[in-house]
Design a protein around this motif. Structure first.
Motif, PDB file in Angstrom:
ATOM      1  N   LYS A  96      40.848  42.029  42.322  1.00  9.87           N
ATOM      2  CA  LYS A  96      41.098  42.831  43.522  1.00  9.87           C
ATOM      3  C   LYS A  96      41.719  44.192  43.206  1.00  9.87           C
ATOM      4  O   LYS A  96      42.844  44.480  43.564  1.00  9.87           O
ATOM      5  N   ARG A  97      40.965  45.022  42.510  1.00  9.13           N
ATOM      6  CA  ARG A  97      41.319  46.414  42.198  1.00  9.13           C
ATOM      7  C   ARG A  97      42.383  46.560  41.117  1.00  9.13           C
ATOM      8  O   ARG A  97      42.644  47.656  40.671  1.00  9.13           O
ATOM      9  N   THR A  98      43.028  45.486  40.666  1.00  9.91           N
ATOM     10  CA  THR A  98      44.028  45.610  39.597  1.00  9.91           C
ATOM     11  C   THR A  98      43.394  45.362  38.238  1.00  9.91           C
ATOM     12  O   THR A  98      43.958  45.742  37.222  1.00  9.91           O
ATOM     13  N   GLU A  99      42.233  44.712  38.228  1.00  9.88           N
ATOM     14  CA  GLU A  99      41.518  44.417  36.989  1.00  9.88           C
ATOM     15  C   GLU A  99      40.165  45.120  37.034  1.00  9.88           C
ATOM     16  O   GLU A  99      39.201  44.592  37.571  1.00  9.88           O
ATOM     17  N   LYS A 100      40.111  46.325  36.476  1.00  9.69           N
ATOM     18  CA  LYS A 100      38.924  47.182  36.631  1.00  9.69           C
ATOM     19  C   LYS A 100      37.926  47.068  35.492  1.00  9.69           C
ATOM     20  O   LYS A 100      36.814  47.564  35.596  1.00  9.69           O
ATOM     21  N   CYS A 101      38.337  46.439  34.375  1.00 11.24           N
ATOM     22  CA  CYS A 101      37.432  46.295  33.239  1.00 11.24           C
ATOM     23  C   CYS A 101      36.851  44.888  33.206  1.00 11.24           C
ATOM     24  O   CYS A 101      37.306  43.999  33.922  1.00 11.24           O
ATOM     25  N   VAL A 102      35.820  44.698  32.371  1.00  7.31           N
ATOM     26  CA  VAL A 102      35.161  43.397  32.262  1.00  7.31           C
ATOM     27  C   VAL A 102      35.161  42.981  30.800  1.00  7.31           C
ATOM     28  O   VAL A 102      34.804  43.767  29.923  1.00  7.31           O
ATOM     29  N   GLU A 103      35.574  41.736  30.566  1.00  4.66           N
ATOM     30  CA  GLU A 103      35.565  41.179  29.212  1.00  4.66           C
ATOM     31  C   GLU A 103      34.611  39.990  29.181  1.00  4.66           C
ATOM     32  O   GLU A 103      34.357  39.363  30.208  1.00  4.66           O
ATOM     33  N   MET A 104      34.089  39.708  27.980  1.00  3.17           N
ATOM     34  CA  MET A 104      33.267  38.523  27.772  1.00  3.17           C
ATOM     35  C   MET A 104      34.118  37.478  27.066  1.00  3.17           C
ATOM     36  O   MET A 104      34.754  37.764  26.054  1.00  3.17           O
ATOM     37  N   TYR A 105      34.117  36.274  27.632  1.00  2.00           N
ATOM     38  CA  TYR A 105      34.786  35.133  27.012  1.00  2.00           C
ATOM     39  C   TYR A 105      33.939  34.612  25.850  1.00  2.00           C
ATOM     40  O   TYR A 105      32.767  34.953  25.719  1.00  2.00           O
ATOM     41  N   THR A 106      34.501  33.702  25.063  1.00  2.00           N
ATOM     42  CA  THR A 106      33.788  33.136  23.919  1.00  2.00           C
ATOM     43  C   THR A 106      32.714  32.128  24.337  1.00  2.00           C
ATOM     44  O   THR A 106      32.018  31.599  23.478  1.00  2.00           O
ATOM     45  N   ASP A 107      32.558  31.892  25.652  1.00  2.00           N
ATOM     46  CA  ASP A 107      31.447  31.057  26.127  1.00  2.00           C
ATOM     47  C   ASP A 107      30.334  31.908  26.746  1.00  2.00           C
ATOM     48  O   ASP A 107      29.355  31.382  27.267  1.00  2.00           O
ATOM     49  N   GLY A 108      30.499  33.247  26.702  1.00  2.00           N
ATOM     50  CA  GLY A 108      29.483  34.153  27.229  1.00  2.00           C
ATOM     51  C   GLY A 108      29.674  34.529  28.675  1.00  2.00           C
ATOM     52  O   GLY A 108      28.955  35.379  29.190  1.00  2.00           O
ATOM     53  N   SER A 109      30.634  33.911  29.357  1.00  2.00           N
ATOM     54  CA  SER A 109      30.881  34.275  30.751  1.00  2.00           C
ATOM     55  C   SER A 109      31.816  35.479  30.815  1.00  2.00           C
ATOM     56  O   SER A 109      32.445  35.847  29.821  1.00  2.00           O
ATOM     57  N   TRP A 110      31.895  36.108  31.990  1.00  2.00           N
ATOM     58  CA  TRP A 110      32.634  37.349  32.168  1.00  2.00           C
ATOM     59  C   TRP A 110      33.867  37.158  33.033  1.00  2.00           C
ATOM     60  O   TRP A 110      33.895  36.302  33.918  1.00  2.00           O
ATOM     61  N   ASN A 111      34.849  38.018  32.811  1.00  2.00           N
ATOM     62  CA  ASN A 111      36.087  38.023  33.574  1.00  2.00           C
ATOM     63  C   ASN A 111      36.502  39.469  33.804  1.00  2.00           C
ATOM     64  O   ASN A 111      36.387  40.293  32.904  1.00  2.00           O
ATOM     65  N   ASP A 112      36.977  39.774  35.021  1.00  2.00           N
ATOM     66  CA  ASP A 112      37.553  41.103  35.229  1.00  2.00           C
ATOM     67  C   ASP A 112      38.975  41.076  34.685  1.00  2.00           C
ATOM     68  O   ASP A 112      39.676  40.082  34.795  1.00  2.00           O
ATOM     69  N   LYS A 113      39.370  42.184  34.041  1.00  2.00           N
ATOM     70  CA  LYS A 113      40.633  42.211  33.298  1.00  2.00           C
ATOM     71  C   LYS A 113      41.219  43.608  33.340  1.00  2.00           C
ATOM     72  O   LYS A 113      40.495  44.584  33.506  1.00  2.00           O
ATOM     73  N   LYS A 114      42.527  43.696  33.156  1.00  2.00           N
ATOM     74  CA  LYS A 114      43.158  45.015  33.036  1.00  2.00           C
ATOM     75  C   LYS A 114      42.602  45.719  31.800  1.00  2.00           C
ATOM     76  O   LYS A 114      42.237  45.071  30.825  1.00  2.00           O
ATOM     77  N   CYS A 115      42.571  47.036  31.844  1.00  2.00           N
ATOM     78  CA  CYS A 115      41.916  47.826  30.794  1.00  2.00           C
ATOM     79  C   CYS A 115      42.824  48.138  29.610  1.00  2.00           C
ATOM     80  O   CYS A 115      42.375  48.740  28.639  1.00  2.00           O
ATOM     81  N   ASN A 116      44.108  47.745  29.673  1.00  2.00           N
ATOM     82  CA  ASN A 116      45.043  48.121  28.609  1.00  2.00           C
ATOM     83  C   ASN A 116      45.213  47.041  27.547  1.00  2.00           C
ATOM     84  O   ASN A 116      45.965  47.221  26.595  1.00  2.00           O
ATOM     85  N   LEU A 117      44.514  45.921  27.684  1.00  2.00           N
ATOM     86  CA  LEU A 117      44.616  44.847  26.700  1.00  2.00           C
ATOM     87  C   LEU A 117      43.700  45.132  25.521  1.00  2.00           C
ATOM     88  O   LEU A 117      42.704  45.832  25.654  1.00  2.00           O
ATOM     89  N   HIS A 118      44.022  44.574  24.379  1.00  2.00           N
ATOM     90  CA  HIS A 118      43.209  44.800  23.183  1.00  2.00           C
ATOM     91  C   HIS A 118      42.112  43.744  23.097  1.00  2.00           C
ATOM     92  O   HIS A 118      42.400  42.546  23.077  1.00  2.00           O
ATOM     93  N   ARG A 119      40.886  44.212  23.082  1.00  2.00           N
ATOM     94  CA  ARG A 119      39.705  43.366  23.012  1.00  2.00           C
ATOM     95  C   ARG A 119      38.784  43.896  21.914  1.00  2.00           C
ATOM     96  O   ARG A 119      38.850  45.052  21.517  1.00  2.00           O
ATOM     97  N   LEU A 120      37.873  43.040  21.458  1.00  2.00           N
ATOM     98  CA  LEU A 120      36.929  43.374  20.405  1.00  2.00           C
ATOM     99  C   LEU A 120      36.014  44.524  20.826  1.00  2.00           C
ATOM    100  O   LEU A 120      35.551  44.562  21.965  1.00  2.00           O
ATOM    101  N   ILE A 121      35.774  45.448  19.892  1.00  2.00           N
ATOM    102  CA  ILE A 121      34.816  46.543  20.134  1.00  2.00           C
ATOM    103  C   ILE A 121      33.421  46.051  19.737  1.00  2.00           C
ATOM    104  O   ILE A 121      33.205  45.627  18.605  1.00  2.00           O
TER     105      ILE A 121
END
Length: 125
Positions: A96-121
């Protein structure tokens, strides 16, 4: 399919690559753009699976080239086009507008997430 120790995948017209580093969304996007690419953006199930192969190799969540637009809950590609393929995890997106980025989990599904966390490039070319 071209495979270089799991760091490079070819899918359709795209080449996907990762250096194994984890950074925030802006840094991930800048790294891909510096290499003349962009963040990996799955447009169909085949591309999602190819990105997942790299996610699984590193066992790390990865940012995707998708962000929430001005309208809450409306996610768009980085070129501002509406997303036409999704693989949201159950009950996602829920930021709800606080998680503007999207990450992929290790099962291939997606989650909206804050953009300041460190994730794989993972970049696409």
């Amino acid at each position: 399919v071209l495979v270089l120790k799991g760091k490079i995948r070819e899918v359709g017209e795209k080449i996907l690559a990762s250096n194994g580093k984890k950074v925030d969304f802006a840094s991930a996007l800048a790294s891909c753009e510096d290499a003349r690419g962009t963040l990996a953006t799955p447009m169909n199930e085949e591309e999602n699976k190819a990105i997942l192969d790299i996610v699984k190799k590193y066992n790390q969540y990865a940012y995707l080239g998708i962000k929430e637009g001005e309208d809450s809950g409306q996610f768009k590609y980085l070129n501002s086009m509406p997303v036409n393929y999704t693989k949201w995890h159950q009950n996602e997106p829920n930021g709800k507008r606080t998680e503007k980025c999207v990450e992929m989990y290790t099962d291939g599904s997606w989650n909206d997430k804050k953009c300041n966390l460190h994730r794989l490039i993972i970049c696409e070319f």
